[in-house]
Design an enzyme around this catalytic site. Structure first.
Site, PDB file in Angstrom:
ATOM      1  N   GLU A 185      79.822  19.468  81.954  1.00 29.41           N
ATOM      2  CA  GLU A 185      80.838  20.419  82.014  1.00 29.41           C
ATOM      3  C   GLU A 185      80.748  21.596  83.341  1.00 29.41           C
ATOM      4  OE1 GLU A 185      81.537  22.537  78.247  1.00 29.41           O
ATOM      5  OE2 GLU A 185      82.485  23.977  79.268  1.00 29.41           O
ATOM      6  N   ARG A 223      71.691  25.713  80.709  1.00 29.00           N
ATOM      7  CA  ARG A 223      72.064  26.431  79.407  1.00 29.00           C
ATOM      8  C   ARG A 223      71.272  27.909  79.609  1.00 29.00           C
ATOM      9  NH1 ARG A 223      75.095  24.937  75.303  1.00 29.00           N
ATOM     10  NH2 ARG A 223      75.270  22.733  76.192  1.00 29.00           N
ATOM     11  N   SER A 253      86.218  24.691  81.688  1.00 28.42           N
ATOM     12  CA  SER A 253      86.956  24.381  80.459  1.00 28.42           C
ATOM     13  C   SER A 253      88.173  25.178  80.649  1.00 28.42           C
ATOM     14  CB  SER A 253      86.063  24.862  79.302  1.00 28.42           C
ATOM     15  OG  SER A 253      86.508  24.185  78.232  1.00 28.42           O
ATOM     16  N   ARG A 293      75.181  34.706  76.566  1.00 30.47           N
ATOM     17  CA  ARG A 293      75.417  33.846  75.394  1.00 30.47           C
ATOM     18  C   ARG A 293      74.151  33.785  74.649  1.00 30.47           C
ATOM     19  NH1 ARG A 293      79.956  29.622  77.074  1.00 30.47           N
ATOM     20  NH2 ARG A 293      81.373  31.276  78.054  1.00 30.47           N
ATOM     21  N   ARG A 323      75.950  26.593  87.120  1.00 29.27           N
ATOM     22  CA  ARG A 323      76.267  24.989  87.317  1.00 29.27           C
ATOM     23  C   ARG A 323      76.739  24.552  88.630  1.00 29.27           C
ATOM     24  NH1 ARG A 323      78.060  23.363  81.000  1.00 29.27           N
ATOM     25  NH2 ARG A 323      76.124  24.370  80.105  1.00 29.27           N
TER      26      ARG A 323
END
Length: 426
Positions: free
Chosen positions: A349, A277, A352, A262, A391
């Site tokens: 998070e 991130r 999701s 990403r 994560r």
RNA sequence: GGAGAGGUGGCUGAGUGGCCGAAAGCGGCGGUCUUGAAAACCGUUGAGGGUUUAUCCCCUCCCAGGGUUCGAAUCCCUGCCUCUCCGCCA
């Protein structure tokens, strides 16, 4: 993409529903285009019909050996008219298309109203938030201490937001992935699926990343347009693009581990420290392709499957229902799972889980054949992370640290670490 | 990378510019027969869209995108994909 029939039957409903997500839909503009579309489409089809009849007559006359010149004179000019009409129709359809494909999915009735993540609703919490009687470290410091997480070298090789993992930390991430894959295949009924990490534009259009979110993607080729996957959702869901799935193959449950890429455009200031991130991270993704009547239950089930991983890892987490403003473009309803990170003293998070209903399926032309009607029907697609491995690694390091800086290995991961119980700091 | 062959309905596979949304076979569905089933026989069986209360009717689709033509699955151009042989390679 939303159902065009819904726009024709209940435009007001569509408008109010879109307003929930802050989408100002211009109904007059739509109605204008729709009316023009209808008129020009009817006209075009009439002209096509005329052409077809004439051509057929010419063919028959020729077969009988009659003079076809009068008939040819008759269709003189028809071609021009048709071409003009077809061009106009094409333009209007393109306008309609770009209007429609820019619209987000309609939200489920149970989605709470709100603007951003502060308005999300906590559904449940699981596990105890650990308490430490020593000064804790975050995963960055722990990673450095173990010489297992090296952001400087990642930055040298590539740039910011890339990392090099080494030795037992690298192995721990792999163990997490293996454990998650095995759990989902052995206990939750998913089929392990290996997919390409580079996809074409059609695939990204199908799942909704294109055309709107091109900035978030890494493009690796022009002509053909190819992109690195931002999530396994894209290749896995596209397995059913342009397919009519047999009834006895439904529901499809697929699990796939892939790296995800990403560009994180628009997130420049966020989470600059650590592994949270990155431009490249590992994730295990769950995808289900189900009948419309089963999608809401499947969404709950899939979320539970992701939760189950956190439970087995004994990581404290909470389940959150995203509010209208925080729910993604293609989703009708999304649960986030947030794991407790002691280093941030916050839930972050880690999964999701979204139900897209028929929104992706319509773009994908993904259907199944209903034996009751014999007709193809759009499938519903559901997916969720199960879990983000990077994560999860962070969560384990921070939650399982000791005063000496050791990292205790969760019991379920020990078989994947060659029986190791602790990663020693020295 | 070099050389060749090919992409047609759920599958296999025919297709002369008009009578082709498309033969035939398999599969699916319905029926006859049978106590039931199988076999055999008969019928039926693609998708999307427009108009419509609905039926009817109409349009589009034979890999994709252009073109030629009154008319294209069929002819021309471009792209993509698949297969075979050679080379290279984890």
């Amino acid at each position: 993409m939303l159902d065009p029939h819904l726009f024709r039957s209940d435009l007001e409903f569509v408008q109010t529903q879109l307003k929930r997500r802050g989408c100002d839909f211009d109904a007059d503009f739509y109605t204008d285009i729709e009316n023009r579309r209808k008129a020009i489409q009817v006209k075009t089809q009439e002209l096509q019909n005329e052409r077809n009849l004439s051509s057929k007559a010419i063919g028959q006359a020729k077969a009988k050996g009659e003079d076809v010149q009068p008939l040819l004179d008759q269709v003189q000019g028809l071609g021009e008219q048709l071409k003009a009409a077809a061009t106009e129709l094409g333009d209007i359809q393109a306008q309609m298309q770009s209007l429609m494909e820019g619209l987000p999915n309609l939200l489920d009735a149970t989605v709470p109203e709100g603007n951003d993540e502060d308005d999300n609703i906590e559904i449940s919490r699981w596990g105890e938030v650990p308490e430490f009687d020593f000064e804790i470290k975050d995963h960055v410091d722990l990673g450095a201490m173990h010489k297992g997480m090296d952001f400087e070298t990642g930055a040298k090789i590539t740039g910011a937001r890339f990392v090099v993992l080494r030795s037992n930390i690298a192995r721990l991430q792999r163990a997490i992935i293996q454990f998650m894959l095995d759990t989902h295949t052995d206990e939750h009924g998913y089929s392990e699926t290996y997919v390409p990490y580079i996809v074409n534009a059609d695939s990204l259009y199908g799942t909704g990343q294109l055309p709107k979110f091109a900035d978030d993607l890494f493009k690796v080729s022009e002509d053909p347009d190819l992109y690195l996957i931002p999530t396994a959702e894209v290749p896995v869901t596209n397995i059913v693009r342009n397919e009519i799935v047999a009834a006895d193959e439904m529901p499809l449950r697929m699990v796939s581990h892939t790296p995800c890429f990403r560009s994180e455009a628009g997130a420049y200031g966020k989470d600059v420290r650590g592994l949270i991130r990155q431009h490249q991270f590992e994730k295990v993704e769950l995808v289900q392709v189900v009948k419309a009547s089963e999608s809401e239950q499947a969404h709950e089930d899939l979320t539970e499957h992701a939760e189950n991983i956190l439970k087995k890892l004994k990581l404290s987490y909470r389940k959150v229902l995203l509010c209208s403003g925080d729910t993604g473009f293609s989703s009708t309803k999304t649960y986030d799972l947030e794991v407790w990170l002691p280093g941030q003293e916050a839930y972050r998070e880690i999964s999701s889980c979204s139900n897209f209903k028929d929104f992706q399926a319509r773009r994908l032309k993904a259907r199944w054949r209903n034996p009751e009607t014999g007709k193809p029907e759009l499938v519903h697609t559901i997916n969720g992370s199960g879990l983000a491995a990077g994560r999860a690694l962070v969560a384990i390091m921070e939650n399982y640290q000791t005063a000496a800086g050791d990292i205790v290995i969760p019991e379920v991961l020990q078989p994947y670490m060659g029986g190791m119980k602790v990663i020693k700091a020295t």
